[in-house]
Design a protein around this motif. Structure first.
Motif, mmCIF file in Angstrom:
data_model
loop_
_atom_site.group_PDB
_atom_site.id
_atom_site.type_symbol
_atom_site.label_atom_id
_atom_site.label_comp_id
_atom_site.label_asym_id
_atom_site.label_seq_id
_atom_site.Cartn_x
_atom_site.Cartn_y
_atom_site.Cartn_z
ATOM 1 N N GLN A 114 0.833 -1.208 0.000
ATOM 2 C CA GLN A 114 0.000 0.000 0.000
ATOM 3 C C GLN A 114 0.867 1.256 0.000
ATOM 4 N N GLU A 163 0.930 4.171 -2.743
ATOM 5 C CA GLU A 163 0.701 5.576 -2.385
ATOM 6 C C GLU A 163 1.884 6.442 -2.813
ATOM 7 N N VAL A 178 1.710 6.988 -6.527
ATOM 8 C CA VAL A 178 0.686 7.998 -6.848
ATOM 9 C C VAL A 178 1.205 9.384 -6.487
ATOM 10 N N SER A 179 1.819 9.499 -5.287
ATOM 11 C CA SER A 179 2.342 10.799 -4.863
ATOM 12 C C SER A 179 3.449 11.269 -5.796
#
Length: 159
Positions: free
Chosen positions: A113, A117, A120-121
């Motif tokens: 996860q 994340e 994506v960031s």
């Protein structure tokens, strides 16, 4: 005839008058306080000792048997306790191993996860940097175009 306290007292008084007080006291002190059939003989004591020894030997045998039975019971309890402890140890080991596997799985899930994340960031950050660079470049180009236009106009106005 049974000897009671009244009879003994009467005998003591007669002895006092016949032989004197001290001698009567000494003689009465040597008489048994009970009738002769109640006085224990050496044979009575020996028979009592034999009976007492037999009773003690019997009780000692019973006590030894009880101790052996208790030891056997305690050994059985010890074996049961050892078995219970072994089962508990096995259960605890299994629970710990299950817990460790669960923690490892949770950590892998969290790591996955977190990677997602971060991706994506990172993508958002790249997009934002790209947008900022594009705006700055447009501004610079517009600024340069404006200056170029002003410089050309100034050059053309020059004699």
């Amino acid at each position: 005839m049974p000897v009671d306290d009244r009879t003994r007292l009467e005998l003591h008084r007669q002895l006092e008058t016949s032989i004197g007080r001290k001698s009567a006291d000494a003689l009465m002190a040597h008489l048994p306080p009970v009738t002769w059939d109640q006085v224990a003989t050496k044979d009575d004591l020996s028979a009592t000792r034999v009976l007492l020894r037999a009773d003690l030997d019997a009780m000692a045998g019973d006590l030894r048997a009880e101790i052996k039975a208790s030891e056997a019971g305690m050994r059985a309890m010890e074996a049961g306790i050892r078995g219970d402890m072994k089962a508990m140890e096995t259960g605890i080991r299994s629970d710990v191993e299950t817990g460790i596997r669960s923690v490892e799985t949770n950590m892998q899930t969290l790591a996955t996860q977190l990677r997602a994340e971060m991706q994506v960031s990172t993508a958002d950050l790249r997009s934002e940097v790209h947008d900022q660079n594009s705006r700055q470049l447009r501004w610079i180009v517009t600024f340069m175009a404006g200056w170029s236009t002003l410089l050309l106009a100034a050059v053309q106005l020059m004699p």
